[in-house]
Design a protein around this motif. Structure first.
Motif: not given
Length: 564
Positions: A403-429
């Motif tokens: 789901k789009d989490n932007r409504p949740l991330e607007k809350r004061a009780d939700v912290l967000t830590f965001t990376s820089p824009v990825l310059e290459a694709e990152l595969e997580v498995v």
């Protein structure tokens, strides 16, 4: 044809188009209903026998399904008529105390004994001379696990779907309570035989009642607010966690390695039983049993996942039950989200994905490398206005999955830590882990950590998450095992880690007083500091490699359109 049979048949025609099932061999099937099966303690269970009307093969395989959800509705069609139309016998047995079967329904309690008695009964049927496939989704997938370690010789294959060998115990981790799933399941099973219950469930007409009950304090009174009386199962789940000896006869995870029947497991990245089902697969693989695993982009009630499970029953399980060899396939087939491709691997978790540490930093940054000195990031959690759950694993079909989490991330009780824009694709498995240092001003709190994918437009989509209960003692390191995943973060996207102290009503509120979760009633606002410096290196640990196009060990790419 009865009205019920006509409705099931009509739903089935529509369902086939949605689910892309293997082609039917016949549309002419028979059903014998309400067949009595007497089990060891004298209780009589009822069963339905579906079969092709004119089977050419006198030794057709039989698919055994034992369900607490009755023989009707979409599940009844999928595991009854749909399989029979594909040339197999199906025996669909109703759990004791449900839909006319005798005795009292006590969740998980009698399934092993009743299953073994059913197998003895089945062995004497003149039409059941072929091999047997054990099959089922969720609760009735668990009923297959209860037999698996002691399966008689006529059982040739097993296809468990969105389930595990210990089922509800998955949800009973010490100190926390998976309120949404357990409350909805109690309501569904308590009311499923009422008139129009299936229609009400499909339309979501009871959601307000369930939601109101989940707001009840203390938790020990939730079932009474919901049903007007106690639910023995709900009370048991509050009283005994998954490690309690109380559940020893219902926990079959200890016998998984003893299962010699070939097993093909089907699950989804957003399923409530995902982690346990992967552990079952690993236990079989470690014992040298050569199991198979399919994981799609599905949640618990996702019709596409149901279709994939039926395909495994019909094309793989029935082939083994006929004494033949199914088409060769890699042991592990994963849908890699972000690229929308199926890929084949030799094992779970796949090799070749070294761990990367992405550190939480001040000002909401998420970066590789060591943490510099920085002040903590602080937030407050108020149980009277709890951080809501959004998407993710859910039993209820209302709003699960990505789901789009932007409504949740607007809350004061939700912290967000965001990376820089990825310059290459990152595969997580593989297995994802978070190591978070915190301080709190109350004797108890929860820590919820979620990994998200943020696209070029800023849309933040949940990938995997989990919650743990914490008893803070000064600077406290907390490890959170997020749900496993297979996901590609595209070039131009960003990684985001959410940190909060709850996800209600998926998890019951932590009231902050340190009291037992079942009886706590007084809510306390809790201030939580997330530490992220060189002494407290809070981070999320990703099994990852970049860029895509580099070597992929033991992997074969398949497009989304291909069947799993």
């Amino acid at each position: 044809m009865s009205t019920r049979d006509f409705a099931i048949k009509l739903a089935g025609r529509l369902g086939q188009r949605m689910l892309a099932l293997p082609p039917a061999r016949t549309r002419d099937v028979t059903v014998e209903r309400d067949i009595p099966i007497e089990v060891a303690d004298g209780v009589t269970l009822l069963a339905d026998h579906w079969a092709p009307a004119a089977p050419a093969d006198p030794h057709l395989p039989t698919v055994l399904v034992r369900t607490a959800y009755g023989p009707g509705g979409p599940l009844g069609w999928l595991y009854g008529r749909a399989i029979a139309e594909r040339g197999l016998h199906v025996l669909m047995v109703r759990s004791r105390g449900t839909f006319g079967s005798g005795g009292e329904f006590l969740a998980m309690r009698h399934e092993r004994e009743d299953g073994l008695a059913t197998m003895r009964w089945l062995a004497d049927r003149p039409w059941a001379t072929g091999g047997v496939v054990l099959a089922g989704s969720s609760y009735f997938g668990y009923t297959a696990w209860t037999l698996a370690a002691d399966a008689p010789v006529q059982v040739k294959a097993m296809v468990p779907h969105i389930t595990s060998s210990r089922l509800a115990l998955t949800l009973l981790r010490p100190g926390r309570f998976e309120l949404d799933t357990l409350t909805n399941w109690v309501w569904n099973t308590a009311t499923q035989e009422r008139p129009r219950a299936l229609l009400r469930s499909m339309l979501g007409l009871d959601r307000k009642r369930v939601a109101a009950a989940m707001n009840t304090l203390p938790l020990v009174d939730v079932d009474k607010a919901l049903l007007g009386h106690e639910s023995p199962f709900f009370q048991e789940t509050l009283r005994y966690d998954q490690n309690d000896p109380y559940w020893k006869d219902e926990d079959h995870s200890g016998t998984v390695a003893d299962v010699t029947v070939p097993v093909s497991s089907v699950t989804g990245w957003y399923d409530i039983f995902l982690t346990d089902q992967l552990r079952d697969f690993q236990a079989l693989a470690a014992a040298g049993r050569h199991p198979r695993l399919t994981v799609g982009p599905w949640w618990h009630a996702d019709p596409a996942g149901m279709g994939a499970a039926i395909e495994q029953v019909v094309d793989w399980g029935a082939t083994l039950a006929r004494g033949e060899q199914p088409a060769d396939r890699a042991p592990v087939r994963l849908f890699v989200m972000g690229t929308n491709q199926w890929r084949d691997f030799d094992q779970w978790p796949p090799a070749g994905y070294p761990q990367q540490r992405w550190h939480l930093r001040s000002a909401g940054a998420l970066e590789r490398g060591a943490n510099p000195a920085s002040a903590p990031t602080t937030f407050t959690y108020d149980p009277n206005d709890p951080t809501p759950a959004l998407g993710g694993p859910k039993l209820d079909a209302d709003g699960p999955g990505p789901k789009d989490n932007r409504p949740l991330e607007k809350r004061a009780d939700v912290l967000t830590f965001t990376s820089p824009v990825l310059e290459a694709e990152l595969e997580v498995v593989g297995e994802v882990e978070a190591q978070v240092w915190l301080r709190a001003d109350r004797p108890g709190c929860d820590l919820f950590v979620r990994l998200c994918d943020v696209d070029e437009r800023g849309r933040s989509v949940n990938v995997c998450d989990d919650l743990v209960t914490v008893r803070p003692d000064g600077d406290t390191e907390v490890t959170v095992q997020l749900s496993p995943t297979a996901y590609v973060f595209r070039r131009g996207h960003r990684l985001r880690v959410q940190v909060s102290a709850g996800a209600f009503p998926r998890f019951a509120r932590n009231l902050g007083g340190g009291e037992p979760v079942a009886t706590a009633t007084t809510a306390h606002v809790t201030t939580i500091e997330i530490l992220h410096d060189d002494v407290h290196p809070s981070a999320v640990l990703l099994p990852a490699k970049s860029p895509i196009g580099a070597e992929r060990p033991a992997a074969t790419i398949r497009t989304r359109e291909a069947q799993p």
